[in-house]
Motif scaffolding. Sequence first.
Motif, PDB file in Angstrom:
ATOM      1  N   ASP A 154      35.645  17.239  76.357  1.00 50.62           N
ATOM      2  CA  ASP A 154      36.645  16.679  77.274  1.00 50.62           C
ATOM      3  C   ASP A 154      37.758  17.659  77.631  1.00 50.62           C
ATOM      4  O   ASP A 154      38.444  17.470  78.634  1.00 50.62           O
ATOM      5  N   SER A 196      35.379  16.034  66.435  1.00 47.17           N
ATOM      6  CA  SER A 196      34.901  14.784  67.028  1.00 47.17           C
ATOM      7  C   SER A 196      33.506  15.046  67.588  1.00 47.17           C
ATOM      8  O   SER A 196      32.733  15.816  66.993  1.00 47.17           O
ATOM      9  N   TRP A 216      27.898   5.500  80.287  1.00 43.97           N
ATOM     10  CA  TRP A 216      27.765   4.039  80.313  1.00 43.97           C
ATOM     11  C   TRP A 216      29.143   3.416  80.142  1.00 43.97           C
ATOM     12  O   TRP A 216      30.051   4.032  79.581  1.00 43.97           O
ATOM     13  N   GLU A 238      42.750  14.164  63.030  1.00 44.52           N
ATOM     14  CA  GLU A 238      42.646  12.788  62.551  1.00 44.52           C
ATOM     15  C   GLU A 238      42.221  12.783  61.083  1.00 44.52           C
ATOM     16  O   GLU A 238      41.476  13.668  60.647  1.00 44.52           O
ATOM     17  N   VAL A 296      30.235  11.366  76.286  1.00 44.90           N
ATOM     18  CA  VAL A 296      29.529  11.792  75.077  1.00 44.90           C
ATOM     19  C   VAL A 296      28.438  12.795  75.454  1.00 44.90           C
ATOM     20  O   VAL A 296      28.281  13.833  74.814  1.00 44.90           O
ATOM     21  N   ALA A 344      32.239  16.736  70.227  1.00 46.75           N
ATOM     22  CA  ALA A 344      31.847  18.109  70.568  1.00 46.75           C
ATOM     23  C   ALA A 344      31.903  19.025  69.344  1.00 46.75           C
ATOM     24  O   ALA A 344      30.985  19.819  69.110  1.00 46.75           O
ATOM     25  N   ARG A 355      42.889   5.621  72.408  1.00 45.64           N
ATOM     26  CA  ARG A 355      42.102   6.864  72.387  1.00 45.64           C
ATOM     27  C   ARG A 355      41.365   7.038  71.063  1.00 45.64           C
ATOM     28  O   ARG A 355      40.256   7.516  71.021  1.00 45.64           O
ATOM     29  N   ARG A 405      33.705   7.310  69.560  1.00 50.69           N
ATOM     30  CA  ARG A 405      34.817   6.652  70.258  1.00 50.69           C
ATOM     31  C   ARG A 405      34.378   5.494  71.154  1.00 50.69           C
ATOM     32  O   ARG A 405      35.102   4.508  71.293  1.00 50.69           O
ATOM     33  N   VAL A 456      45.870  22.010  63.997  1.00 56.60           N
ATOM     34  CA  VAL A 456      46.093  23.449  64.203  1.00 56.60           C
ATOM     35  C   VAL A 456      47.274  23.583  65.159  1.00 56.60           C
ATOM     36  O   VAL A 456      47.236  23.102  66.296  1.00 56.60           O
ATOM     37  N   LYS A 514      34.936  -1.429  72.931  1.00 62.77           N
ATOM     38  CA  LYS A 514      33.861  -2.414  73.143  1.00 62.77           C
ATOM     39  C   LYS A 514      33.680  -3.232  71.861  1.00 62.77           C
ATOM     40  O   LYS A 514      34.517  -4.080  71.547  1.00 62.77           O
TER      41      LYS A 514
HETATM   42  C1  LIG Z   1      37.965   4.042  73.988  1.00 57.71           C
HETATM   43  C2  LIG Z   1      36.979   5.027  74.537  1.00 57.71           C
HETATM   44  C3  LIG Z   1      35.770   4.598  75.045  1.00 57.71           C
HETATM   45  C4  LIG Z   1      34.851   5.505  75.555  1.00 57.71           C
HETATM   46  N1  LIG Z   1      33.673   5.067  76.038  1.00 57.71           N
HETATM   47  C5  LIG Z   1      32.729   5.943  76.439  1.00 57.71           C
HETATM   48  C6  LIG Z   1      31.454   5.513  76.870  1.00 57.71           C
HETATM   49  O1  LIG Z   1      31.175   4.312  76.934  1.00 57.71           O
HETATM   50  N2  LIG Z   1      30.525   6.445  77.202  1.00 57.71           N
HETATM   51  C7  LIG Z   1      30.812   7.796  77.150  1.00 57.71           C
HETATM   52  O2  LIG Z   1      29.940   8.612  77.448  1.00 57.71           O
HETATM   53  N3  LIG Z   1      32.023   8.218  76.772  1.00 57.71           N
HETATM   54  C8  LIG Z   1      32.988   7.336  76.419  1.00 57.71           C
HETATM   55  N4  LIG Z   1      34.213   7.778  76.019  1.00 57.71           N
HETATM   56  C9  LIG Z   1      34.510   9.215  76.112  1.00 57.71           C
HETATM   57  C10 LIG Z   1      33.988   9.973  74.911  1.00 57.71           C
HETATM   58  O3  LIG Z   1      34.355   9.335  73.733  1.00 57.71           O
HETATM   59  C11 LIG Z   1      34.546  11.385  74.982  1.00 57.71           C
HETATM   60  O4  LIG Z   1      34.034  11.981  76.164  1.00 57.71           O
HETATM   61  C12 LIG Z   1      34.157  12.204  73.762  1.00 57.71           C
HETATM   62  O5  LIG Z   1      34.741  11.655  72.616  1.00 57.71           O
HETATM   63  C13 LIG Z   1      34.634  13.632  73.954  1.00 57.71           C
HETATM   64  O6  LIG Z   1      34.463  14.328  72.775  1.00 57.71           O
HETATM   65  P1  LIG Z   1      35.324  15.622  72.451  1.00 57.71           P
HETATM   66  O7  LIG Z   1      34.887  16.065  71.098  1.00 57.71           O
HETATM   67  O8  LIG Z   1      35.271  16.562  73.570  1.00 57.71           O
HETATM   68  O9  LIG Z   1      36.836  15.134  72.409  1.00 57.71           O
HETATM   69  P2  LIG Z   1      37.581  14.036  71.488  1.00 57.71           P
HETATM   70  O10 LIG Z   1      36.623  12.951  71.123  1.00 57.71           O
HETATM   71  O11 LIG Z   1      38.820  13.718  72.217  1.00 57.71           O
HETATM   72  O12 LIG Z   1      37.917  14.832  70.179  1.00 57.71           O
HETATM   73  C14 LIG Z   1      38.849  15.863  70.105  1.00 57.71           C
HETATM   74  C15 LIG Z   1      39.361  15.901  68.685  1.00 57.71           C
HETATM   75  O13 LIG Z   1      40.155  17.067  68.524  1.00 57.71           O
HETATM   76  C16 LIG Z   1      41.282  16.756  67.727  1.00 57.71           C
HETATM   77  N5  LIG Z   1      42.306  17.757  67.985  1.00 57.71           N
HETATM   78  C17 LIG Z   1      42.936  18.005  69.174  1.00 57.71           C
HETATM   79  N6  LIG Z   1      43.816  19.020  69.029  1.00 57.71           N
HETATM   80  C18 LIG Z   1      43.728  19.427  67.730  1.00 57.71           C
HETATM   81  C19 LIG Z   1      44.385  20.428  66.988  1.00 57.71           C
HETATM   82  N7  LIG Z   1      45.300  21.225  67.541  1.00 57.71           N
HETATM   83  N8  LIG Z   1      44.081  20.564  65.679  1.00 57.71           N
HETATM   84  C20 LIG Z   1      43.125  19.758  65.111  1.00 57.71           C
HETATM   85  N9  LIG Z   1      42.478  18.786  65.781  1.00 57.71           N
HETATM   86  C21 LIG Z   1      42.770  18.629  67.076  1.00 57.71           C
HETATM   87  C22 LIG Z   1      41.652  15.363  68.197  1.00 57.71           C
HETATM   88  O14 LIG Z   1      42.470  14.699  67.248  1.00 57.71           O
HETATM   89  C23 LIG Z   1      40.268  14.713  68.340  1.00 57.71           C
HETATM   90  O15 LIG Z   1      39.856  14.118  67.155  1.00 57.71           O
HETATM   91  C24 LIG Z   1      35.169   6.896  75.539  1.00 57.71           C
HETATM   92  C25 LIG Z   1      36.390   7.323  75.031  1.00 57.71           C
HETATM   93  C26 LIG Z   1      37.296   6.415  74.541  1.00 57.71           C
HETATM   94  C27 LIG Z   1      38.627   6.891  74.002  1.00 57.71           C
END
Ligand SMILES: Cc1cc2nc3c(=O)[nH]c(=O)nc-3n(C[C@H](O)[C@H](O)[C@H](O)COP(=O)(O)OP(=O)(O)OC[C@H]3O[C@@H](n4cnc5c(N)ncnc54)[C@H](O)[C@@H]3O)c2cc1C
Length: 428
Positions: free
Chosen positions: A289, A17, A336, A42, A308, A19, A141, A49, A87, A54
């Motif tokens: 996250d 995703s 935001w 996914e 983000v 990160a 989510r 996301r 995983v 929105k």
């Molecule tokens: C509806 C919504 C609205 C948002 N609005 C905002 C906003 O307006 N502004 C803002 O800054 N942030 C917003 N956020 C937060 C932002 O989207 C997250 O902070 C960001 O997506 C974090 O990214 P990440 O890669 O750390 O985690 P995630 O986006 O949660 O991605 C983690 C990924 O890892 C995958 N995963 C987990 N475990 C495993 C495994 N064992 N094997 C394989 N894959 C795995 C998951 O399926 C997921 O796809 C929002 C989030 C949501 C859900």
Amino acid sequence: MPGTDQRHCGTLIVGASQAGLQLAASLRQSGATGPITLVGEEVHPPYQRPPLSKEFLAGRADFGALALRAPAFYAENAIDLVSGERVADVALSPAGPPGSGRAVTASGRELVFDRLALTVGAAPRRLPLPGAELDGVCYLRDHDDAADLRVRLTTAGRVVVVGGGFIGLEAAAAARALGRSVTVVEAADRLMARAVAPLVSEFYRRAHLRRGTDILLGATVAAVEGDGRRVIGVRLADGTRLPADLVLIGAGVVPRTELAERLGLDCDGGIVVDARCRTSDPAVVAAGDCTVRPHPMTGEGRVRLESVQNAVAQAQVAAATLLGRTADVPSVPWFWSFQGDLKLQMAGLSAGYDGQVVRGEPDGEQFSVLYYRYGRLLAVDAVNRPADYMAVRKALGRGATIDPDRAADPGVPLKTLIAAEPDTAPAL
Ligand SMILES: Cc1cc2nc3c(=O)[nH]c(=O)nc-3n(C[C@H](O)[C@H](O)[C@H](O)COP(=O)(O)OP(=O)(O)OC[C@H]3O[C@@H](n4cnc5c(N)ncnc54)[C@H](O)[C@@H]3O)c2cc1C
């Protein structure tokens, strides 16, 4: 861990995703030449996301527009994207080079890696309520959640949103704009209590009321009620019944620490990392996250940021760490939340503030709150005032401040007030 299909991954990034993708991209941009494998549970390639609650929910954006990169990006950058694979287990090789090991996916693929990064994000907090399994009880989510919700909103007349945080309120605004009857139920005594000052919470309560959304504060849901199959409402702890065809639970998230725990890494409300995104095993990095990290502005204490900006910044740092370098990445957090036509932009972290300055008129739906501690600028919450947000972000990025006495005049552009921090300001 026997597998039926074994592949050599080079650097294995678990979680595809914001990160995970950034980490892979930053590795390549920094000249990494070995194989990079990005594995995601996914089925969709990495996407944004934020629009899910929105524009996408409101029907103003289609999923195709949310992809973080064009499909060709992965092949062009030799990033092996494996989608639809979770995983399930991971172990480091005690006899191998630091950070090397094996993972196995839920479908039985064995992934042999030289280096490991965890970017596994967070999952919605499930509430153990009676009736929570009824059809019509939803979470938000990922894409599949949002697509399901979008369809349900075409027919649901009455929507109850459990949780008055960012996602709950954004979804409430989208549902209301579609003409649905919406009630937000929040257990705390104000909205978005973890993130904004009471004045901003109160502004949002009134603004949502003006737009026809009911807000119940200090209200706890005791049960979801149904007709045996489908949801028909919620019952509050005080016995009040709210009819509903759709219940959206927005009760925050739980960081996904399960793989880190299997590896024996320190976890404390998230995977514990240092400023260089190293976990308690310094050969393994984590970002986004799923992590708790040192405060980005003071370096003291730990915070978990769900944004983000944080996911991208930490991923850039983690990539540098894997390459044995240090990265100079801007550390001012920003965020935001667009709730219908109310655009909230935040920069800095206001926790611990002891003073605030309000610019503009909350009643006019255009105002900002600047937060200070010992007279030192900490953060801003700007509602429909993007220039204020940008000025504070700039000031914080430079380690500068904005005179609180002059900031109160909304006619003076904040950017003209950015000044060096006085030497006498105590350390935060
Ligand atoms: C509806 C919504 C609205 C948002 N609005 C905002 C906003 O307006 N502004 C803002 O800054 N942030 C917003 N956020 C937060 C932002 O989207 C997250 O902070 C960001 O997506 C974090 O990214 P990440 O890669 O750390 O985690 P995630 O986006 O949660 O991605 C983690 C990924 O890892 C995958 N995963 C987990 N475990 C495993 C495994 N064992 N094997 C394989 N894959 C795995 C998951 O399926 C997921 O796809 C929002 C989030 C949501 C859900």
